[in-house]
Design an enzyme around this catalytic site. Structure first.
Site, short mmCIF file in Angstrom:
data_model
loop_
_atom_site.label_atom_id
_atom_site.label_comp_id
_atom_site.label_asym_id
_atom_site.label_seq_id
_atom_site.Cartn_x
_atom_site.Cartn_y
_atom_site.Cartn_z
N ASP A 1 36.94 34.77 35.79
CA ASP A 1 36.13 34.42 34.63
C ASP A 1 36.94 33.55 33.68
OD1 ASP A 1 33.78 34.45 33.11
OD2 ASP A 1 34.38 36.23 31.98
N ASP B 1 42.24 39.19 29.68
CA ASP B 1 41.00 39.78 30.18
C ASP B 1 40.71 39.44 31.64
OD1 ASP B 1 38.70 41.19 30.37
OD2 ASP B 1 37.55 39.99 28.95
#
EC number: 2.7.11.1
Length: 328
Positions: free
Chosen positions: A203, A220
């Site tokens: 992502d 993340d």
């Protein structure tokens, strides 16, 4: 209507501090909610120390094994001196902790600003970092985390929307355009033949990269999964075709200093974009009972949204028929 009591509603400041202190820290009573929807993330002040970032995982999304595998991947990358924000490890070597029915991890606070993808010098640096990251990511596969494919990102997303969310008067149009889209996506992957899948960030957009000084810091890895290398590259491309080619040239110039890139994967950019569009709507739908979602995304699940979604998907079908990006 969303449920009034959601599991995350129990994450009060006192609960958060109790969780952090269960790992031997002394909190100074300062907590700050950070921008996160899938999980809940807080900056927590620590007495006589730098603040920590506490990440509480959404119940039921990942197994413990999948979360730990993400953590170990981050630690592996950080061990090779890549600018990755890896979770804190306690004296017993653990990075995933449990408190009050929640699983959480602790991270050092990392400052920085969003990267400027229009800056070709920045893309050169990002390409180098991703080339190094993927060289490590290709050594061994994930054993527990999923693979990006058209079944999970595409067909399951379409089924959820079609059966529970799309208005009846738009259902036929939605079914037609998504059927055409997925057929073309599958055909493109089939024509590619063998594609190398490796451990990726998964992502890699601007919100998950913090620029500090002269270097990016990747944060993340919650969506880390097995995917083609281009999955971590295409979200950095924007603008018209000449601009995308210039951006891609800079990215791959840096990338290939450290790792080989299969240029055939450029054909997968639009199929991967199509899967992301489908998956994003399904992600909002799956989280709609979490009160933060209707409050933050009030435009979702309205007739206008679904009309615009069908138009966007038709445009994506057209994009799949255009020649892929190619570098000389």
């Amino acid at each position: 209507m969303p449920h009034r009591t959601h599991p995350f509603s129990t994450l009060t400041p006192a609960f958060i501090m109790d969780a952090v202190e269960s790992q031997g820290f002394a909190c100074d009573c300062r907590t700050l909610a950070l921008n996160s929807y899938e999980n809940r993330v807080y900056q927590v002040g620590i007495e006589e120390g730098e603040p920590l970032v506490a990440k509480f995982y959404r119940p039921g999304r990942w197994t413990d094994e999948q979360i730990v595998e993400e953590h170990e991947f981050c630690a592996e990358l950080a061990g090779h001196e890549l600018p990755v924000v890896a979770p804190w490890r306690n004296a017993a070597g653990h990075t995933l902790f449990h408190h009050g029915g929640f699983r959480f991890a602790l991270y050092p606070r990392q400052g920085g600003r969003a990267p400027e993808f229009d800056n070709l010098d920045n893309l050169l640096v990002l390409g180098r970092m991703l080339g190094r990251m993927h060289r490590i990511g290709a050594v061994t596969p994930f054993a527990h985390r999923p693979t990006l494919d058209s079944q999970s990102f595409g067909r399951e997303s379409v089924a959820l929307i079609r059966d529970r969310f799309i208005p009846p008067d738009l259902r036929e149009s939605y079914a037609a355009v998504t059927g055409m889209l997925l057929e073309t996506v599958d055909a493109t992957f089939a024509e590619m033949g063998a594609v190398r899948y490796l451990r990726t960030h998964g992502d890699c957009h601007a919100g998950n990269i913090l620029w500090r000084g002269d270097a990016p810091h990747f944060v993340d890895f919650d969506d880390a999964r097995m995917a083609p290398a281009v999955q971590d590259l295409w979200m950095m491309l924007s603008g018209d075709r000449p601009r995308k080619l210039a951006q891609l040239d800079s990215l791959l110039e840096g990338y290939t200093e450290f790792n080989e890139f299969d240029s055939r994967e450029l054909r997968l950019i639009e199929p991967l974009r199509a899967l992301r569009v489908l998956h994003y709507s399904a992600w909002l739908a799956r989280r709609w009972e979490d009160p933060i979602f209707p409050a933050t995304f009030p435009w979702f699940n309205t007739p206008r949204y679904w009309n615009d979604q069908i138009i966007e998907l038709r445009e994506q079908v057209a994009a799949l028929t255009e020649p892929p990006l190619e570098l000389p």
